[in-house]
Design a protein around this motif. Structure first.
Motif, mmCIF file in Angstrom:
data_model
loop_
_atom_site.group_PDB
_atom_site.id
_atom_site.type_symbol
_atom_site.label_atom_id
_atom_site.label_comp_id
_atom_site.label_asym_id
_atom_site.label_seq_id
_atom_site.Cartn_x
_atom_site.Cartn_y
_atom_site.Cartn_z
ATOM 1 N N ASP A 57 -6.589 10.331 2.777
ATOM 2 C CA ASP A 57 -6.617 10.139 4.092
ATOM 3 C C ASP A 57 -5.316 9.710 4.773
ATOM 4 O O ASP A 57 -5.133 8.703 5.655
ATOM 5 N N TYR A 58 -4.213 10.023 4.175
ATOM 6 C CA TYR A 58 -2.929 9.870 4.685
ATOM 7 C C TYR A 58 -2.752 10.224 6.227
ATOM 8 O O TYR A 58 -2.928 11.633 6.453
ATOM 9 N N GLN A 62 0.936 -1.297 -0.161
ATOM 10 C CA GLN A 62 -0.070 -0.099 0.008
ATOM 11 C C GLN A 62 0.682 1.309 -0.010
ATOM 12 O O GLN A 62 0.531 2.158 -0.808
ATOM 13 N N SER A 63 1.888 1.202 0.831
ATOM 14 C CA SER A 63 2.702 2.438 0.786
ATOM 15 C C SER A 63 3.598 2.320 -0.600
ATOM 16 O O SER A 63 3.694 3.670 -1.065
ATOM 17 N N LEU A 64 4.121 1.671 -1.172
ATOM 18 C CA LEU A 64 4.491 1.601 -2.573
ATOM 19 C C LEU A 64 3.539 2.171 -3.639
ATOM 20 O O LEU A 64 4.211 2.947 -4.325
ATOM 21 N N ASP A 85 11.338 7.344 9.428
ATOM 22 C CA ASP A 85 10.355 6.586 8.716
ATOM 23 C C ASP A 85 10.320 6.824 7.163
ATOM 24 O O ASP A 85 10.333 7.923 6.830
ATOM 25 N N LEU A 86 10.816 5.649 6.470
ATOM 26 C CA LEU A 86 11.187 5.823 5.065
ATOM 27 C C LEU A 86 9.881 6.255 4.044
ATOM 28 O O LEU A 86 9.821 6.889 3.243
ATOM 29 N N GLU A 87 8.525 5.781 4.717
ATOM 30 C CA GLU A 87 7.551 6.238 3.821
ATOM 31 C C GLU A 87 7.288 7.683 3.923
ATOM 32 O O GLU A 87 7.159 8.591 2.845
ATOM 33 N N VAL A 88 7.161 8.530 5.044
ATOM 34 C CA VAL A 88 7.323 9.875 5.338
ATOM 35 C C VAL A 88 8.484 10.386 4.460
ATOM 36 O O VAL A 88 8.110 11.691 3.580
ATOM 37 N N GLU A 137 0.947 15.967 8.074
ATOM 38 C CA GLU A 137 1.581 16.999 8.641
ATOM 39 C C GLU A 137 3.171 16.854 8.787
ATOM 40 O O GLU A 137 3.874 17.542 8.927
ATOM 41 N N LYS A 138 3.596 15.271 9.042
ATOM 42 C CA LYS A 138 4.931 14.995 9.195
ATOM 43 C C LYS A 138 5.529 15.246 7.777
ATOM 44 O O LYS A 138 6.586 15.769 7.791
ATOM 45 N N VAL A 139 4.946 14.886 6.712
ATOM 46 C CA VAL A 139 5.396 15.202 5.546
ATOM 47 C C VAL A 139 5.436 16.602 5.230
ATOM 48 O O VAL A 139 6.684 17.128 4.736
ATOM 49 N N ALA A 140 4.371 17.382 5.310
ATOM 50 C CA ALA A 140 4.469 18.810 5.093
ATOM 51 C C ALA A 140 5.339 19.511 5.967
ATOM 52 O O ALA A 140 6.074 20.325 5.404
#
Length: 204
Positions: free
Chosen positions: A97-98, A11-13, A55-58, A102-105
């Motif tokens: 709906d991630y 799902q992350s990929l 966190d590699l996804e973020v 806010e971590k990404v932003a």
């Protein structure tokens, strides 16, 4: 770079791939801050993030979106591409709906070393480090002269840029992994600047 080597969740990929295609759509042309820069920053983020246990996804999402507003800034449509890129990221990721929007932003907002805010999270520090690392070493040298070609700068003006900015970046790294990587890249730039100055003076 194979993202599967860093992230195994399907799902992350899928989300990362969707975001990658979205990010690409902002870049109509290449240059010092084209999508190839984004791809290199992504690769650096994955390497550093794995070493630093982030966190590699973020990180992947932030890296892909960190410069999407750069073309708008170049056209004078926005004042700060980092803040605008963060807004674009928030809007896009909210559609899915991630939960870590806010971590990404924040990582995107804080990636510029010359402007606030300061990075507060590990992921934000890694993105900032990766962005700075892409301005040092062989790639950094190539990018300086690409920029000079785009803006009509001569060699001497380019060398001043190395001295005023590029050669100071190694001391601005946050993570231990990036600090180690920056040392080798920094040495390469120092050797290049010394060599080209001697050639300009006709010494060699």
């Amino acid at each position: 770079m194979r993202m599967e080597n860093y992230i195994s969740n399907k799902q992350s990929l899928e989300l990362i791939k969707t975001v990658e295609e979205f990010a690409k759509s902002f870049f109509e042309r290449e240059g010092t801050h084209g999508f190839s820069h984004t791809e290199r920053v992504l690769a650096l983020c994955m390497h550093i993030g794995k070493e630093e246990e982030a966190d590699l996804e973020v990180l992947a999402l932030a890296a892909l979106l960190h410069d999407v507003a750069r073309p708008l800034e170049s056209l004078g449509k926005v004042d700060d591409h980092a803040k605008e890129s963060a807004k674009i990221a928030r809007k896009f990721l909210t559609k899915f709906d991630y939960p870590k929007v806010e971590k990404v932003a924040h990582a995107i907002e804080a990636h510029r070393f010359s402007r606030p805010p300061e990075p507060r999270t590990l992921e934000a520090k890694i993105l900032s480090d990766a962005d700075k690392l892409d301005a040092i070493g062989a790639i950094g040298i190539a990018r300086v002269f690409m920029y000079s070609g785009e803006h009509g700068r001569d060699i001497e003006t380019s060398l001043k840029h190395f001295e005023e900015k590029i050669l100071k970046l190694k001391d601005l790294m946050y993570t231990e992994t990036a600090k180690k990587m920056a040392l080798e890249r920094h040495r390469y730039v120092e050797e290049f600047v010394e060599r080209i100055r001697k050639e300009i003076e006709g010494e060699i």
